[in-house]
Scaffold this motif. Structure first.
Motif, short mmCIF file in Angstrom:
data_model
loop_
_atom_site.label_atom_id
_atom_site.label_comp_id
_atom_site.label_asym_id
_atom_site.label_seq_id
_atom_site.Cartn_x
_atom_site.Cartn_y
_atom_site.Cartn_z
N ALA A 1 0.85 -1.19 0.00
CA ALA A 1 0.00 0.00 0.00
C ALA A 1 0.88 1.25 0.00
O ALA A 1 1.81 1.35 0.80
CB ALA A 1 -0.90 -0.01 1.22
N VAL A 2 0.58 2.17 -0.92
CA VAL A 2 1.34 3.42 -1.03
C VAL A 2 0.38 4.56 -1.29
O VAL A 2 -0.75 4.36 -1.75
CB VAL A 2 2.39 3.36 -2.15
N LEU A 3 0.84 5.79 -1.02
CA LEU A 3 0.08 6.99 -1.33
C LEU A 3 0.21 7.25 -2.82
O LEU A 3 1.32 7.35 -3.36
CB LEU A 3 0.61 8.18 -0.53
N THR B 1 2.23 -6.64 -5.60
CA THR B 1 0.89 -6.17 -5.93
C THR B 1 0.69 -4.79 -5.31
O THR B 1 0.79 -4.62 -4.09
CB THR B 1 -0.18 -7.14 -5.39
N TRP B 2 0.38 -3.81 -6.17
CA TRP B 2 0.29 -2.44 -5.70
C TRP B 2 -1.12 -2.14 -5.21
O TRP B 2 -2.11 -2.50 -5.85
CB TRP B 2 0.65 -1.46 -6.82
N GLU C 1 -5.56 5.93 4.89
CA GLU C 1 -6.22 4.81 4.22
C GLU C 1 -5.23 3.71 3.88
O GLU C 1 -5.56 2.51 3.91
CB GLU C 1 -6.92 5.31 2.95
N SER C 2 -3.96 4.10 3.57
CA SER C 2 -2.93 3.11 3.27
C SER C 2 -2.67 2.22 4.49
O SER C 2 -2.52 1.00 4.37
CB SER C 2 -1.64 3.81 2.85
N VAL D 1 2.89 -1.36 4.14
CA VAL D 1 2.64 0.02 3.75
C VAL D 1 3.96 0.79 3.82
O VAL D 1 4.77 0.59 4.73
CB VAL D 1 1.58 0.69 4.65
N ALA D 2 4.18 1.66 2.83
CA ALA D 2 5.38 2.52 2.79
C ALA D 2 4.95 3.95 3.10
O ALA D 2 4.01 4.47 2.47
CB ALA D 2 6.06 2.45 1.43
#
Length: 819
Positions: free
Chosen positions: A106-108, A129-130, A138-139, A151-152
């Protein structure tokens, strides 16, 4: 202002006002600059689009990238330093970026983390998988709810959200970033410049609003070591971890990973080469084993040429010694050293000042095998400090010490004078009619006059004095170490003041045309102020006002007694100059007798009768002539008149065999045309030089003895005699006496006066007589006033006599008639 929710860096409060670290910083600047901020909320990707399209004016919390730089405008000084980190569930194993294999990430959407990780995943051919999200919260919820594995995020909001959602932070840190405010391209450059100015000034001050805001949000940033130094260390550690991971992968996929490893090494080198710091590694023998591009640029050699060499190949010996001392401490003791170093290359050039961090590198057994150094160039910062010091303590127009520095030095000078007992003085110098020049010719002409005046005042100073600009057209000269004799100190201060007045009265050449100026000087001795700087300046101001009231272009002492003395001396100087120019001086003669009371010589003595002052004693006007420089023309006048007397005596049988003695001052003797003037007088009058005797004092023997002897021998070769006057009161030694071409010694009258009552004086006279006999010199006793003195001198074998007992000084006509 665009705002997206990314606490604690940027957020809005319950009232919709901007908050967070960057929000508070901008609000503080806005308050000081009078800006009005309107908050426009948006998600990150929308915020970026709006700033590019100019829909909003400014957006905080933007990391620099090349793509963004072409689409929006950045300022120069970063608002914050940030890095990125991976977060996951507590049972999630994340030890390196390669553990993202087969993970949902999960990324912004549109963030730098996304672009960086996409590039890394592509290079390492990882299956990821992005899971892009419109906001950071939300991430994190995507991981917490099982819609993503990892999450990054940046570390600021990451730690907060991970704690709230029961997620854990991994040791994987990457992408150190500098965060800025941005504006639409080509707009609001003045806003960005203003932000840079506040950030630059605040970051230098530990008590500034910048650090108060960081403390408010519980954020600590290093204040002594630049922040990017920590990022460099983190980059090195991350690089080492990455190298370990790659080495494991090489065993499984040598053919495929080999190419990727080389690419990674190239990227790491690119990163280190792009860092604005000197990074290097040295082995135990202090030989270079790694250098980044900035080190190569500094030394002027390629990496291949530097590797294997030591500092001695590049730096001057002093620099090498300083660097070696720190290196040895790191390599031998394992000490981590942070210090400031100045380096100068062998070929010279500009000296570089840097903040250096050196730490030991250890192998798996803990043994030190090398050191790593990171040095940041702070030369520009030091130059800025020097400029600030110049602005704080020196006048920018004249480059002289300003009032602040002057008062400090004056205070120290008063303290030193108090402890040493030595006298000092200050000269307060004010330019006459300066305001008139400013009003009529403009301030540019006034500034030019001030610069020229400052240059003139500084001419001839020897370093012991302090000259500075006290106010608009006032200068202050501080004189220290004038000795403990008040008369000498006053004379020196007077001489300095008159010299300055003469300099300031010379015509000036200004761009607006020629200008005739002058100055007024107020003089105060240190002892008048009783140790107070304020009192000293007040008294100097009063003395200056007195000088201006006296007609300007003059000087005045604060002490009325001293001023009276100076005025009297000035009057005497002027009167003596008039007497010399008008030939109103006289030569009186005093005879010298041998043991049979026969006159064998005359001593020429200068006498002056002024129309206003009457007869002036030589004890009064000779010191004035010495201090004013008139002693040379005065001595030349005496020599000319003496030669004329000798020429006239050749026509009188009673006088033609007499020797005429003339006193010579040290200043006259050392004048470059002294010998030529005597030769000229002899040639014009036609006298026999054997009848001319020059009386010198022992003060001539103190300085430049060889030059004195050479001149005496030159004159002696012409037939002129020499007599050593006032013998016994000076510094002559027997070694000097035997080298001087003397004809006679004159016993000073102080020994003759108490000859009959003081055994010491009798012993001195007896010794001088014996010395003269052994050197074959005639010995003449001065100041003989009684028969008893004469008889005692004869008993001591003295050969010649001079004094009131035999005859007082009288005009030449009197002795011509008497003899």
């Amino acid at each position: 202002m665009g705002v997206y929710n990314n606490p604690p860096k940027i957020l809005t409060d319950e009232q919709g006002n901007i908050s967070g670290i960057q929000g508070d910083i901008l609000s503080e600047v806005a308050k000081r600059e009078g800006w009005q901020l309107e908050t426009v909320e948006c998600h990150w990707e929308l915020c970026l689009r709006w700033i590019e399209q100019g829909e909003i004016d400014i957006l905080p919390d933007v990391a620099w990238t090349e793509t963004r730089e072409s689409a929006m405008d950045f300022h120069q000084v970063p608002a914050l330093m940030s890095w990125s980190q991976l977060y996951g569930t507590k049972n999630q194993k994340l030890s390196s970026l390669l553990d993202l294999q087969d993970k949902r990430l999960a990324v912004l959407q549109g963030s730098v983390q996304q672009s960086y990780l996409e590039n890394l995943v592509s290079n390492f051919e990882l299956r990821v998988t992005w899971v892009p999200q419109k906001n950071i919260a939300e991430s994190f919820r995507a991981v917490s709810e099982g819609r993503a594995d990892v999450v990054a995020s940046n570390q600021y909001i990451g730690e907060k959200l991970a704690s709230e959602l029961n997620l854990s932070s991994s040791p994987v840190m990457f992408l150190p970033n500098k965060l800025f405010y941005v504006t639409p391209p080509g707009r609001h450059s003045g806003v960005l410049s203003t932000l840079d100015r506040y950030l630059q000034n605040w970051k230098r001050d530990p008590d500034s609003p910048y650090y108060l805001i960081l403390e408010k949000w519980s954020i600590q940033q290093a204040r002594s070591i630049p922040a990017y130094v920590w990022w460099l260390v983190a980059a090195l550690v991350s690089g080492l971890l990455l190298a370990l991971v790659i080495s494991q992968l090489l065993r499984r996929r040598v053919s495929r990973i080999g190419a990727h490893l080389r690419a990674t090494e190239t990227r790491l080198t690119t990163i280190l080469n792009s860092v604005d710091a000197f990074i290097f590694i040295k082995d135990k023998e202090r030989r270079y084993r790694y250098v980044n591009q900035k080190v190569c640029d500094l030394l002027g050699y390629s990496e291949e040429q530097i590797i294997g060499s030591t500092d001695e190949s590049f730096f001057d010996p002093h620099t090498c010694a300083v660097l070696a001392e720190a290196d040895i401490r790191v390599l031998e003791t394992g000490e981590r050293i942070t210090n400031e170093e100045s380096t100068l290359l062998t070929g010279g050039g500009t000296e570089i000042t840097s903040t250096s961090v050196k730490l030991p590198l250890r192998d798996t057994r803990g043994n030190i095998y090398a050191l790593c150094g990171i040095a940041t160039d702070i030369s520009e910062y030091r130059q800025t400090q020097q400029k600030l010091h110049q602005l704080a303590y020196f006048d920018p127009l004249t480059e002289l010490p300003n009032r602040r520095l002057l008062l400090d030095r004056l205070h120290k000078a008063l303290m030193h004078a108090k402890t040493s007992g030595s006298e000092g003085a200050i000269l307060l110098i004010d330019l006459d009619n300066f305001k008139t020049l400013n009003d009529t010719q403009g301030h540019a002409a006034g500034d030019q006059l001030l610069r020229q005046a400052a240059a003139r005042l500084g001419e001839g100073l020897h370093g012991k004095e302090t000259l500075g600009r006290l106010s608009a057209d006032e200068f202050l000269l501080v004189l220290e170490g004038l000795g403990k004799n008040m008369d000498d100190a006053v004379n020196f201060a007077t001489s300095q003041a008159r010299t300055l007045l003469e300099k300031m009265s010379q015509p000036y050449v200004l761009n607006s045309g020629p200008f005739s100026g002058s100055a007024s000087v107020g003089v105060v001795m240190f002892s008048d102020a009783k140790g107070s700087v304020e009192t000293l300046l007040k008294e100097a101001d009063l003395a200056l006002c007195d000088a201006k009231d006296a007609g300007r272009n003059t000087m005045r002492f604060y002490n009325p007694v001293m001023q009276t003395k100076v005025n009297h001396q000035s009057q005497m100087e002027a009167a003596l100059r008039r007497a010399l120019e008008g030939d109103n001086l006289q030569l009186h003669l005093q005879p010298q007798f041998d043991e049979g009371h026969k006159v064998f010589a005359m001593e020429a003595l200068l006498r002056w009768q002024d129309p206003d002052m009457g007869w002036v004693s030589p004890a009064d006007f000779i010191p004035v002539a010495e201090s004013s420089g008139q002693i040379v023309p005065l001595g030349e006048w005496v020599m000319q008149k003496a030669c004329q007397l000798l020429a006239g005596w050749q026509h009188h049988a009673a006088m033609k065999e007499l020797i005429l003695a003339v006193n010579i001052s040290a200043r006259q003797f050392y004048h470059p045309h002294f010998v030529e003037h005597i030769q000229s007088c002899i040639a014009h009058t036609g006298i026999d030089p054997h009848y001319l005797e020059l009386e010198i004092t022992e003060s001539l023997l103190i300085d430049d003895l060889e030059n004195t002897i050479n001149k005496m021998n030159l004159l002696r070769g012409m037939g002129i005699r020499f007599s050593l006057d006032d013998f016994g009161t000076g510094y002559a030694s027997l070694g000097y006496l035997k080298r001087l071409p003397l004809s006679s010694l004159k016993i000073d009258q102080t020994f003759v006066r108490d000859l009959l009552s003081d055994p010491n004086d009798e012993a001195i006279v007896s010794t001088i007589v014996a010395l003269g006999k052994s050197l074959e010199l005639k010995v003449i006793a001065e100041g003989v006033e009684t028969l008893e003195q004469e008889e005692r001198l004869k008993a001591l074998k003295c050969q010649a006599f001079q004094g009131y007992y035999f005859g007082r000084p009288a005009p030449a006509e009197h002795w011509l008639e008497t003899l």
